[in-house]
Design an enzyme around this catalytic site. Structure first.
Site, PDB file in Angstrom:
ATOM      1  N   GLU A 109       5.387  55.461  42.036  1.00 36.55           N
ATOM      2  CA  GLU A 109       6.116  54.584  41.125  1.00 36.55           C
ATOM      3  C   GLU A 109       5.765  54.877  39.653  1.00 36.55           C
ATOM      4  O   GLU A 109       6.653  54.920  38.814  1.00 36.55           O
ATOM      5  CB  GLU A 109       5.803  53.121  41.481  1.00 36.55           C
ATOM      6  N   ARG A 125      13.937  49.866  41.158  1.00 35.98           N
ATOM      7  CA  ARG A 125      13.031  50.649  40.292  1.00 35.98           C
ATOM      8  C   ARG A 125      13.793  51.756  39.554  1.00 35.98           C
ATOM      9  O   ARG A 125      13.285  52.864  39.354  1.00 35.98           O
ATOM     10  CB  ARG A 125      11.883  51.273  41.106  1.00 35.98           C
ATOM     11  N   SER A 144       1.480  48.673  42.211  1.00 34.01           N
ATOM     12  CA  SER A 144       1.896  49.509  43.357  1.00 34.01           C
ATOM     13  C   SER A 144       1.969  50.971  42.929  1.00 34.01           C
ATOM     14  O   SER A 144       2.664  51.287  41.970  1.00 34.01           O
ATOM     15  CB  SER A 144       3.292  49.098  43.835  1.00 34.01           C
TER      16      SER A 144
HETATM   17  C1  FAD Z   1      -1.528  44.945  38.208  1.00 34.06           C
HETATM   18  C2  FAD Z   1      -0.120  45.490  38.055  1.00 34.06           C
HETATM   19  C3  FAD Z   1       0.920  44.881  38.713  1.00 34.06           C
HETATM   20  C4  FAD Z   1       2.235  45.348  38.572  1.00 34.06           C
HETATM   21  N1  FAD Z   1       3.225  44.711  39.232  1.00 34.06           N
HETATM   22  C5  FAD Z   1       4.509  45.136  39.110  1.00 34.06           C
HETATM   23  C6  FAD Z   1       5.568  44.458  39.801  1.00 34.06           C
HETATM   24  O1  FAD Z   1       5.352  43.462  40.490  1.00 34.06           O
HETATM   25  N2  FAD Z   1       6.821  44.936  39.654  1.00 34.06           N
HETATM   26  C7  FAD Z   1       7.102  46.027  38.871  1.00 34.06           C
HETATM   27  O2  FAD Z   1       8.277  46.395  38.782  1.00 34.06           O
HETATM   28  N3  FAD Z   1       6.118  46.685  38.204  1.00 34.06           N
HETATM   29  C8  FAD Z   1       4.846  46.272  38.298  1.00 34.06           C
HETATM   30  N4  FAD Z   1       3.833  46.939  37.650  1.00 34.06           N
HETATM   31  C9  FAD Z   1       4.162  48.145  36.859  1.00 34.06           C
HETATM   32  C10 FAD Z   1       4.309  47.875  35.338  1.00 34.06           C
HETATM   33  O3  FAD Z   1       3.693  46.662  34.977  1.00 34.06           O
HETATM   34  C11 FAD Z   1       5.779  47.822  34.898  1.00 34.06           C
HETATM   35  O4  FAD Z   1       6.448  49.008  35.247  1.00 34.06           O
HETATM   36  C12 FAD Z   1       5.913  47.603  33.392  1.00 34.06           C
HETATM   37  O5  FAD Z   1       7.248  47.355  33.045  1.00 34.06           O
HETATM   38  C13 FAD Z   1       5.393  48.786  32.553  1.00 34.06           C
HETATM   39  O6  FAD Z   1       5.359  48.345  31.213  1.00 34.06           O
HETATM   40  P1  FAD Z   1       4.515  49.083  30.103  1.00 34.06           P
HETATM   41  O7  FAD Z   1       4.879  48.460  28.790  1.00 34.06           O
HETATM   42  O8  FAD Z   1       3.095  49.076  30.442  1.00 34.06           O
HETATM   43  O9  FAD Z   1       5.128  50.552  30.143  1.00 34.06           O
HETATM   44  P2  FAD Z   1       4.370  51.966  30.224  1.00 34.06           P
HETATM   45  O10 FAD Z   1       3.565  52.024  31.453  1.00 34.06           O
HETATM   46  O11 FAD Z   1       3.691  52.251  28.949  1.00 34.06           O
HETATM   47  O12 FAD Z   1       5.624  52.941  30.376  1.00 34.06           O
HETATM   48  C14 FAD Z   1       6.389  52.955  31.563  1.00 34.06           C
HETATM   49  C15 FAD Z   1       7.673  53.733  31.294  1.00 34.06           C
HETATM   50  O13 FAD Z   1       8.470  53.024  30.351  1.00 34.06           O
HETATM   51  C16 FAD Z   1       8.758  53.837  29.205  1.00 34.06           C
HETATM   52  N5  FAD Z   1       8.796  52.943  28.037  1.00 34.06           N
HETATM   53  C17 FAD Z   1       7.872  52.033  27.666  1.00 34.06           C
HETATM   54  N6  FAD Z   1       8.300  51.362  26.579  1.00 34.06           N
HETATM   55  C18 FAD Z   1       9.523  51.866  26.257  1.00 34.06           C
HETATM   56  C19 FAD Z   1      10.476  51.607  25.213  1.00 34.06           C
HETATM   57  N7  FAD Z   1      10.272  50.679  24.276  1.00 34.06           N
HETATM   58  N8  FAD Z   1      11.623  52.344  25.192  1.00 34.06           N
HETATM   59  C20 FAD Z   1      11.851  53.305  26.115  1.00 34.06           C
HETATM   60  N9  FAD Z   1      10.986  53.606  27.112  1.00 34.06           N
HETATM   61  C21 FAD Z   1       9.837  52.885  27.177  1.00 34.06           C
HETATM   62  C22 FAD Z   1       7.627  54.857  29.165  1.00 34.06           C
HETATM   63  O14 FAD Z   1       8.023  56.026  28.479  1.00 34.06           O
HETATM   64  C23 FAD Z   1       7.419  55.102  30.650  1.00 34.06           C
HETATM   65  O15 FAD Z   1       8.396  55.980  31.126  1.00 34.06           O
HETATM   66  C24 FAD Z   1       2.504  46.483  37.756  1.00 34.06           C
HETATM   67  C25 FAD Z   1       1.434  47.109  37.081  1.00 34.06           C
HETATM   68  C26 FAD Z   1       0.142  46.612  37.219  1.00 34.06           C
HETATM   69  C27 FAD Z   1      -0.989  47.277  36.466  1.00 34.06           C
END
Ligand code: FAD
Length: 347
Positions: free
Chosen positions: A340, A162, A245
């Site tokens: 997380e 992570r 999580s």
């Molecule tokens: C039901 C569910 C299940 C999940 N399961 C997992 C899992 O199994 N494993 C896991 O690792 N995660 C999991 N996650 C967490 C999440 O899906 C991941 O962390 C995902 O990568 C976040 O993507 P996002 O586009 O929604 O980012 P956001 O939530 O919008 O942002 C997360 C972070 O990334 C940064 N960010 C976003 N886009 C960019 C960019 N283009 N450039 C620079 N920084 C950026 C943001 O500033 C922030 O710091 C889960 C979430 C949910 C809701």
């Protein structure tokens, strides 16, 4: 007028920002970068790993920059691997399914993770025994400090559990001045027929058998097993607000894990990438917090690691419950769980 973010975060928290800029072409970045150089900013992806705290009267006093960059491009193959460049605004799960439909393996264990391709390297998303950093060749970003494009080969991305260089740098300065905006990610993937399936994680082999798959499974079959397990275990954010999580699995020393396991029979201990991890879900459940509800926030009754928005939860409800969990686990096991999702603004 403050811009609402409730539909842009999967916890479904009511939140607002002063300004939202969507990047649709990378040629826009120099102008956007100059325009916001002296302004506070935040990079928003699909909002699936965020807890946003703000109100309509006190919106986030910043510019939210979101990638709407699209497209998947094939790069010249190298050493038997297909190479792809995927734009940061693509949906992660759709990209995984695209690779599988095109006969490529390697990302199947990461199916159905919400969010964008651009966010995947930030926390080095991981599931079912695979971390995305293992499949990444390079990360392309815009540097808001130097006002220029920059490319990071995978060796310099500092991928860990992570963790990544981008998380380190973007979160280490003032939280509202992130430096690197990821524009695209390059992947190196093997043909599906030559992909070694990773089935070590609990439940995959059994689910494949239930689905009638004969060994060795193809990557698409592994993805279907993972999707079916995830649908069973995790609430769909389109139905119940959540961020997956809520806490990281604590990384501890081997000695600490052994001592704790001897006092707590049944404590799951994992060994991955030379690290010893404990199950945060097990710790929360054993501390008696599974199913607990505070205001409109609740610990899922099915999965103790997931905090849910029952409908009208506020960030205060969610963070109050998270704090109560941290205290309960600390009192019972002497460990402080680390959240997380990124909390915006941080507390
Ligand atoms: C039901 C569910 C299940 C999940 N399961 C997992 C899992 O199994 N494993 C896991 O690792 N995660 C999991 N996650 C967490 C999440 O899906 C991941 O962390 C995902 O990568 C976040 O993507 P996002 O586009 O929604 O980012 P956001 O939530 O919008 O942002 C997360 C972070 O990334 C940064 N960010 C976003 N886009 C960019 C960019 N283009 N450039 C620079 N920084 C950026 C943001 O500033 C922030 O710091 C889960 C979430 C949910 C809701």
């Amino acid at each position: 007028m403050p811009i609402p973010l409730q539909s842009l975060n999967t916890l479904g928290l009511a939140a607002w920002t002063d300004e939202l800029v969507r990047v649709t072409g990378s040629t826009q970045l120099p102008a956007i970068s100059q325009a916001i150089t002296n302004k506070d900013r935040f990079i928003l992806g699909g909002g699936s790993n965020l807890v946003l705290q703000s109100s309509q009267d006190a919106p986030l006093a910043l510019v939210c920059v979101q990638s709407s960059l699209k497209g998947i491009v094939r790069l010249p193959a190298r050493e038997g691997l297909s190479r792809l460049r995927c734009a940061s605004g693509e949906n992660w799960h759709d990209f995984v399914m695209w690779t599988l439909a095109h006969g490529l393996g390697g990302l199947e264990n990461l199916a159905l993770i919400p969010g964008t391709v651009g966010a995947a390297p930030i926390q080095n998303i991981g599931a079912y025994g695979v971390e995305v950093g293992e499949r990444i060749e390079a990360v392309h970003a815009w540097d808001f400090e130097r006002h220029d494009h920059v490319v990071f080969p995978t060796e310099s991305c500092q991928f860990g559990y992570r963790h990544s260089l981008f998380k380190e740098i973007n979160f280490q300065g003032p939280w509202n001045r992130p430096r690197f905006f990821i524009t695209a990610v390059d992947f190196a993937l093997a043909p599906a027929t030559k992909t070694q399936p990773i089935l070590s994680y609990k439940g995959i082999t059994e689910r494949l058998a239930e689905l009638g798959v004969t060994q060795p499974p193809l990557p698409m079959q592994v993805a279907h097993a993972v999707i079916s397990l995830r649908k069973e275990k995790l609430p769909d954010p389109n139905e119940v607000g959540n961020v997956g999580s809520f806490f990281k699995n604590p990384v501890v020393s081997e000695e600490f894990a052994k001592a704790l396991a001897s006092q707590n029979p049944g404590l799951p201990v994992f060994h991955q990438n030379n690290q010893t991890k404990l199950s945060a879900g097990w710790l929360i459940e054993s501390a008696g917090m599974k199913g607990v509800q505070r205001g409109e926030a609740a610990v899922s009754a099915d999965h103790a690691l997931v905090l849910t928005n029952l409908g009208a939860a506020t960030a205060r409800d969610v963070l109050g419950l998270a704090h109560e969990i941290q205290e309960a686990v600390m009192a019972r096991f002497g460990l402080w769980l680390e959240p997380e999702p990124q909390i915006i603004p941080p507390i």
